[in-house]
Design an enzyme around this catalytic site. Structure first.
Site, short mmCIF file in Angstrom:
data_model
loop_
_atom_site.label_atom_id
_atom_site.label_comp_id
_atom_site.label_asym_id
_atom_site.label_seq_id
_atom_site.Cartn_x
_atom_site.Cartn_y
_atom_site.Cartn_z
N HIS A 114 0.81 -11.55 2.23
CA HIS A 114 -0.24 -10.87 1.48
C HIS A 114 -0.93 -11.79 0.47
CE1 HIS A 114 -1.38 -6.53 0.10
NE2 HIS A 114 -2.43 -7.34 0.09
N TYR A 130 0.82 -1.22 0.00
CA TYR A 130 0.00 0.00 0.00
C TYR A 130 0.85 1.27 0.00
CZ TYR A 130 -3.75 -3.17 1.58
OH TYR A 130 -4.66 -4.20 1.71
#
Length: 279
Positions: free
Chosen positions: A109, A51
């Site tokens: 992730h 991010y």
């Protein structure tokens, strides 16, 4: 300020029943959004290396003035850092960017199966937990086969699996597997961001019945499933609204009607964990 109940994870650590997503919250606006979310009552914050906003999340935490120990901070290891040593380097970098001395929950992730390094990465997370740099460890976007493999090869069960989950993609079989293994489900894109199902009669009628918003109905559906939604919002008013889902309860028939919106092909983001590669 809404008081959020907590779950107890399989490692004994607490996890708030709803969290604040921070995807695309960057820069000064991102810092303000994180601080306002904490002010509204969020105690679970979700970020990721991918991010590119861990620094903003850390700054937002400090700007909030809330005791660090009240918060559960989550980040995620991206694909390019898969391997045991890579996991260690990734977490050390995240600690530096966040400005923290520990991270409460770290997830892999994506499994990135073509690289076949997620088991080694998991071993790195186990090591980091043993060192005390990480509180709980888990995964994101893992299938039952991926979960079973890391458990079989390491003897350590993830505390969390964070997956795409919303009324049009309810993942009932995966949630049942989580229940069997003692893994807590977290829901990313919990409102079905690209195509919110707010006009569906099952949701709209419940919103009218309880005098709440359709988004609150959907988030309450997650809560009653036992999943932990992590809605993202940058505005204080919507953050507070999304958090205010503990003052009403959906009936069994309403839960079933919302769950019936499920479509096995309803994945919105195109990331099939069997093939998706996130680097």
């Amino acid at each position: 300020m809404t008081q959020v109940p907590t779950h107890t994870l399989n490692d004994g650590q607490p996890l708030p029943a709803i969290g604040l997503g921070t995807y695309r919250l960057r820069g000064a606006d991102g810092v303000r959004a994180v601080a306002s979310g904490i002010d509204a009552g969020y105690r679970l914050l979700d970020t990721a290396v991918a991010y590119e906003n861990e620094a903003e999340v850390g700054e937002g935490i400090r700007a909030s003035g809330i005791d660090r120990d009240e918060l559960v901070v989550t980040t995620k290891i991206r694909g390019r850092d898969h391997s045991a040593d890579g996991a260690v380097r990734s977490v050390e970098g995240s600690l530096e960017r966040l400005g923290l001395d520990r991270i409460d929950l770290v997830l892999i992730h994506w499994p990135n199966p073509s690289r076949d390094l997620y088991v080694d990465t998991w071993r790195g997370l186990v090591y980091l937990r043993e060192r005390g740099l990480v509180g709980s460890i888990g995964v994101s976007n893992f299938t039952p086969a991926h979960l079973q493999r890391i458990i079989d090869e390491t003897g350590v069960t993830p505390a969390v699996n964070q997956v795409e989950l919303h009324p049009r993609f309810a993942q009932a079989d995966l949630r049942a597997e989580h229940e069997r293994l003692g893994i807590r489900t977290q829901s990313w894109s919990p409102l079905g961001a690209r195509k919110p199902p707010f006009d569906e009669p099952a949701i709209a009628e419940a919103a009218r019945a309880y005098d709440v918003t359709p988004a609150q109905v959907v988030l309450r559906w997650h809560v009653q499933l036992g999943a932990v939604p992590i809605p993202k919002s940058a505005t204080a008013q919507r953050q507070a609204s999304n958090l205010d889902v503990f003052g009403f309860e959906l009936a069994d028939a309403e839960m079933a009607a919302i769950s019936a919106l499920d479509d096995p092909s309803g994945r919105l983001w195109g990331g099939d964990p069997e093939t998706h590669e996130e680097m």
